[in-house]
Design a protein around this motif. Sequence first.
Motif, PDB file in Angstrom:
ATOM      1  N   VAL A 106       0.834  -1.206   0.000  1.00 47.03           N
ATOM      2  CA  VAL A 106       0.000   0.000   0.000  1.00 47.03           C
ATOM      3  C   VAL A 106       0.865   1.251   0.000  1.00 47.03           C
ATOM      4  O   VAL A 106       0.630   2.217  -0.757  1.00 47.03           O
ATOM      5  CB  VAL A 106      -0.956  -0.021   1.204  1.00 47.03           C
ATOM      6  N   VAL A 107       1.890   1.279   0.902  1.00 43.33           N
ATOM      7  CA  VAL A 107       2.729   2.477   0.978  1.00 43.33           C
ATOM      8  C   VAL A 107       3.465   2.706  -0.338  1.00 43.33           C
ATOM      9  O   VAL A 107       3.535   3.841  -0.860  1.00 43.33           O
ATOM     10  CB  VAL A 107       3.716   2.346   2.148  1.00 43.33           C
ATOM     11  N   ALA A 127      14.288   9.140  -5.863  1.00 40.79           N
ATOM     12  CA  ALA A 127      14.369   9.571  -4.466  1.00 40.79           C
ATOM     13  C   ALA A 127      13.154   9.131  -3.687  1.00 40.79           C
ATOM     14  O   ALA A 127      13.240   8.713  -2.523  1.00 40.79           O
ATOM     15  CB  ALA A 127      14.532  11.092  -4.394  1.00 40.79           C
ATOM     16  N   ARG A 128      11.932   9.263  -4.348  1.00 40.03           N
ATOM     17  CA  ARG A 128      10.732   8.810  -3.625  1.00 40.03           C
ATOM     18  C   ARG A 128      10.789   7.310  -3.347  1.00 40.03           C
ATOM     19  O   ARG A 128      10.409   6.835  -2.259  1.00 40.03           O
ATOM     20  CB  ARG A 128       9.497   9.147  -4.479  1.00 40.03           C
ATOM     21  N   ALA A 129      11.268   6.533  -4.371  1.00 37.70           N
ATOM     22  CA  ALA A 129      11.327   5.077  -4.169  1.00 37.70           C
ATOM     23  C   ALA A 129      12.297   4.726  -3.034  1.00 37.70           C
ATOM     24  O   ALA A 129      12.023   3.863  -2.187  1.00 37.70           O
ATOM     25  CB  ALA A 129      11.753   4.390  -5.473  1.00 37.70           C
ATOM     26  N   ALA A 130      13.443   5.401  -2.983  1.00 38.45           N
ATOM     27  CA  ALA A 130      14.409   5.110  -1.921  1.00 38.45           C
ATOM     28  C   ALA A 130      13.879   5.485  -0.552  1.00 38.45           C
ATOM     29  O   ALA A 130      14.057   4.767   0.446  1.00 38.45           O
ATOM     30  CB  ALA A 130      15.718   5.864  -2.205  1.00 38.45           C
ATOM     31  N   THR A 131      13.160   6.646  -0.511  1.00 36.45           N
ATOM     32  CA  THR A 131      12.610   7.071   0.801  1.00 36.45           C
ATOM     33  C   THR A 131      11.575   6.096   1.296  1.00 36.45           C
ATOM     34  O   THR A 131      11.546   5.716   2.484  1.00 36.45           O
ATOM     35  CB  THR A 131      12.018   8.478   0.680  1.00 36.45           C
ATOM     36  N   VAL A 132      10.664   5.679   0.395  1.00 35.46           N
ATOM     37  CA  VAL A 132       9.601   4.748   0.813  1.00 35.46           C
ATOM     38  C   VAL A 132      10.209   3.414   1.237  1.00 35.46           C
ATOM     39  O   VAL A 132       9.793   2.794   2.234  1.00 35.46           O
ATOM     40  CB  VAL A 132       8.580   4.574  -0.330  1.00 35.46           C
ATOM     41  N   ALA A 133      11.200   2.947   0.453  1.00 35.58           N
ATOM     42  CA  ALA A 133      11.819   1.664   0.800  1.00 35.58           C
ATOM     43  C   ALA A 133      12.471   1.726   2.175  1.00 35.58           C
ATOM     44  O   ALA A 133      12.371   0.807   3.012  1.00 35.58           O
ATOM     45  CB  ALA A 133      12.839   1.271  -0.256  1.00 35.58           C
ATOM     46  N   ALA A 134      13.171   2.842   2.447  1.00 38.30           N
ATOM     47  CA  ALA A 134      13.813   2.979   3.762  1.00 38.30           C
ATOM     48  C   ALA A 134      12.789   3.010   4.876  1.00 38.30           C
ATOM     49  O   ALA A 134      12.971   2.417   5.948  1.00 38.30           O
ATOM     50  CB  ALA A 134      14.663   4.248   3.782  1.00 38.30           C
ATOM     51  N   PHE A 135      11.642   3.709   4.657  1.00 36.71           N
ATOM     52  CA  PHE A 135      10.605   3.780   5.659  1.00 36.71           C
ATOM     53  C   PHE A 135      10.003   2.396   5.932  1.00 36.71           C
ATOM     54  O   PHE A 135       9.816   1.977   7.090  1.00 36.71           O
ATOM     55  CB  PHE A 135       9.524   4.771   5.213  1.00 36.71           C
ATOM     56  N   VAL A 136       9.703   1.642   4.846  1.00 39.32           N
ATOM     57  CA  VAL A 136       9.090   0.312   5.022  1.00 39.32           C
ATOM     58  C   VAL A 136      10.049  -0.626   5.771  1.00 39.32           C
ATOM     59  O   VAL A 136       9.655  -1.365   6.692  1.00 39.32           O
ATOM     60  CB  VAL A 136       8.690  -0.279   3.664  1.00 39.32           C
ATOM     61  N   SER A 138      12.465   0.223   7.823  1.00 40.14           N
ATOM     62  CA  SER A 138      12.580   0.651   9.224  1.00 40.14           C
ATOM     63  C   SER A 138      11.411   0.155  10.046  1.00 40.14           C
ATOM     64  O   SER A 138      11.568  -0.345  11.176  1.00 40.14           O
ATOM     65  CB  SER A 138      12.679   2.187   9.294  1.00 40.14           C
ATOM     66  N   VAL A 139      10.181   0.306   9.495  1.00 35.09           N
ATOM     67  CA  VAL A 139       8.993  -0.147  10.232  1.00 35.09           C
ATOM     68  C   VAL A 139       9.053  -1.647  10.438  1.00 35.09           C
ATOM     69  O   VAL A 139       8.741  -2.179  11.530  1.00 35.09           O
ATOM     70  CB  VAL A 139       7.715   0.280   9.483  1.00 35.09           C
ATOM     71  N   ALA A 140       9.457  -2.396   9.371  1.00 34.04           N
ATOM     72  CA  ALA A 140       9.517  -3.856   9.498  1.00 34.04           C
ATOM     73  C   ALA A 140      10.521  -4.278  10.558  1.00 34.04           C
ATOM     74  O   ALA A 140      10.277  -5.182  11.365  1.00 34.04           O
ATOM     75  CB  ALA A 140       9.870  -4.473   8.142  1.00 34.04           C
ATOM     76  N   VAL A 141      11.707  -3.598  10.535  1.00 34.26           N
ATOM     77  CA  VAL A 141      12.715  -3.951  11.524  1.00 34.26           C
ATOM     78  C   VAL A 141      12.213  -3.691  12.935  1.00 34.26           C
ATOM     79  O   VAL A 141      12.356  -4.516  13.866  1.00 34.26           O
ATOM     80  CB  VAL A 141      14.024  -3.190  11.261  1.00 34.26           C
ATOM     81  N   VAL A 142      11.609  -2.503  13.162  1.00 36.00           N
ATOM     82  CA  VAL A 142      11.113  -2.169  14.502  1.00 36.00           C
ATOM     83  C   VAL A 142      10.072  -3.176  14.958  1.00 36.00           C
ATOM     84  O   VAL A 142      10.093  -3.697  16.084  1.00 36.00           O
ATOM     85  CB  VAL A 142      10.555  -0.737  14.516  1.00 36.00           C
ATOM     86  N   VAL A 143       9.134  -3.472  14.080  1.00 34.69           N
ATOM     87  CA  VAL A 143       8.042  -4.378  14.456  1.00 34.69           C
ATOM     88  C   VAL A 143       8.578  -5.782  14.734  1.00 34.69           C
ATOM     89  O   VAL A 143       8.220  -6.429  15.728  1.00 34.69           O
ATOM     90  CB  VAL A 143       6.965  -4.381  13.348  1.00 34.69           C
TER      91      VAL A 143
END
Length: 791
Positions: A106-107, A127-136, A138-143
């Motif tokens: 979705v993201v 840049a948008r693809a790299a930012t979204v990938a980094a965000f996803v 990070s969330v996966a790692v935290v969770v």
Amino acid sequence: MPPRLRAGSPDVPDPPAHAVGAGVRVLLRSDGEWHRLDPVTAPRATPARAGEVVVQVAVLVAVLAAVFAPGQQLPLMFVTATPLVWAALRLPWSMVAVELAGFAAVVSGATVAGLGPVGTSGLGAPARAATVAAFVVSVAVVVLVLARGVRRRAELVARATADSILFRRAFTESPLGLLLLRGEGDHLVVEEINASAVTILGTPHADAIGTPLDDLIARDGPDEAGLRAVVSGRLEAWHGWASVPGRPGSRLEVTVAALDGGGGPRTYSAQLLDVTGEHEARRRLLTAERLHEATIDTTASVTVVIDADGVVVRANPVAAELAGVAEGELVGRPVWESGLGALSRAEVEALFVWPNRSDVPVVTERTTSTGPGRVATIVWHTRVVRDDIGTPSHAVLTGTDVTAARSSAQLTTRLLGASISTALVGVSADGLITFVNAGAEHMLGWSADDVRGRAFAELFDADELRSRADGFAGLLRTIEEGGETPARDWTWRTRDREAVVVSMTVSRTGDDGGDLLCVARDVTEQRATQGRLRDALEKERAAIERLRSLDRAKDEFVSTVSHELRTPVTSIVGYTEMLRDGSVVDAAPAQHPLLDKIARNGARLVAICDDLLLLSGFDSDAATGVPTRVDLRSCVTNAVDTTPAGDVRVHVVLDPEPVEVVGDRAQLDRVVANLLGNAVKFTSRAAGAAPDGEVRVTLQRDAGHAVLEVADTGIGIAPDDLSAVFDRFYRSEEAQLRAVPGTGLGLSIVAAVVEAHDGRLTLDSEPGRGATFSVRVPLVDTRVDADVRRG
């Protein structure tokens, strides 16, 4: 500690089938039964209900819809991680993975479509693809990390809980007494105790909690420093022995160890093993061994123990004396080479190869040479000792020296057959003669064959027997309860019908009262010379008077000899003293003990001579010297200062006022010294008295008399000896048995001195409860003549 048992060992039953499986733990209880513990698995997050799952998914969708709504440019993408954290904490792994995958799709899709904070940021596509990938990512790692940590913590908590349950069950079910302790100063206080420890200590569970360990057990030996070292942290563990105060004779093996306190207050564990039964069994075994050793060493019989090879493993002193060697030299020798003559090599082999199955001792008689010119006859009793499986392992040989008995029997036989002046006649129960000795043959003129089988009554004068005893039956009635008639004169008739006067006794030879033995002595000549006997009686009276004179002469002789002995003995003592102190020549070191013995025994002879001279002086009424005024308190003080007390406590109680009497100072000193020395001697441990012996000396004034009382707690005096203890040279049987030294003159001197001073001496004693001697002497009369000098 009891051995650790594992399933599958021959002494442990197999666990039941229902208790075997993956993740299943079982515990073997003290009663031999297996106990199944509940399986322990890693806990999961608390299972979410269906409604919670719907709500979580709805929240996630709503958050995603709000963040990626068209025209929404606020930086709220971090809010989308909140529902995913919720899922990590509450939902299964599979749902978390699905939601993360959906979240990433979705993201990424919304950002590519130009929605959301990143899609509307004006950045280029890369840049948008790299930012979204980094965000996803990070969330996966935290969770994922959070979910893993939560589950790991739950697993550890569950495992610790399971281990705690297992420890608690092992603690509770252990047959070993276990205690958990905490330190309070220098003491250890009970925090928890299992049922076995409650049983061992005999203290209820509730009473034991909070009680110091020192109040529950009494430690044996100097181990307190070790236990304190554990409490202070210098040692990690202490092992020792203790007992339960409320259980006399109890014996515990105790181990106290420090547990890891994790940085906080340290805790300790204590293990109690009740070894009372084992300790008592070991004590009884040791006592039995000592009794066995003492029995073997003190028995009068020859006792030897051999092993299956015939080698001597134990021999008592009698056996060593019989063999003519030292006791230790017999051990290790083959019995056939020991000089005892008990068994040969072949007999030993037969004894163990073909042992007596009935276990009845084998009896043999052997003649052994025990020394130059001496031959002993020994009766040996041999018995095999078997081990626990019935195999002969040892043999005990007990020998009895019957040499004297055999010699005595032969001597008796020869005496019966010898030609003596005493007639011995055996009589059966029906009154027939069974045997006669040579003395009877000589007295009666009959041969043994001629008289054997005749009626015993035929030997008597018929008229006398009929008038005095009513025949043989009447003679039997004269036998007293002791089994023998009193000696009485009877008339016997010889073969030639001559009258012989005999002094005869008839006694029973057995307990059945059947056979009789008649002992008769020919007194014909004695009865014919009664007149000469009366003359002899007159001479005897004269002899008695002479004996009395001789007794008086004996006393004078003893006095003279004692006086004459004292001079050379005193000279010996004096010269010995000169040799000891080097006045003449320096004695060699090896000679000093000999000189000490000479001096000691010489002084003892001087003291005995003085005692004999003193007693002789009393007999001649010349014992007392010039009377003086004597304060008995000084006599008591001198006696206490000069009498060695050893291990006996001496208490003195003196009257505060002078206790003066008129008498001989030296003799009164001897009275007090003899009484005190006698009390100390019979109260000391050497005499066999109790270790806490005590002598009490009391001097006081009472109704015009000085009363001196010497009481002890020694062995006491038997009632039969009370009337004789003041006789000269008398020593009681108890003193002789205990080997208490003495001449038997001390108390007789005391009695003589007290009587010479118009005093009275009394004694009160019981065996085992000590003795009390009391002396009463008149006090000084205030009107005494002025010529009485003050001592």
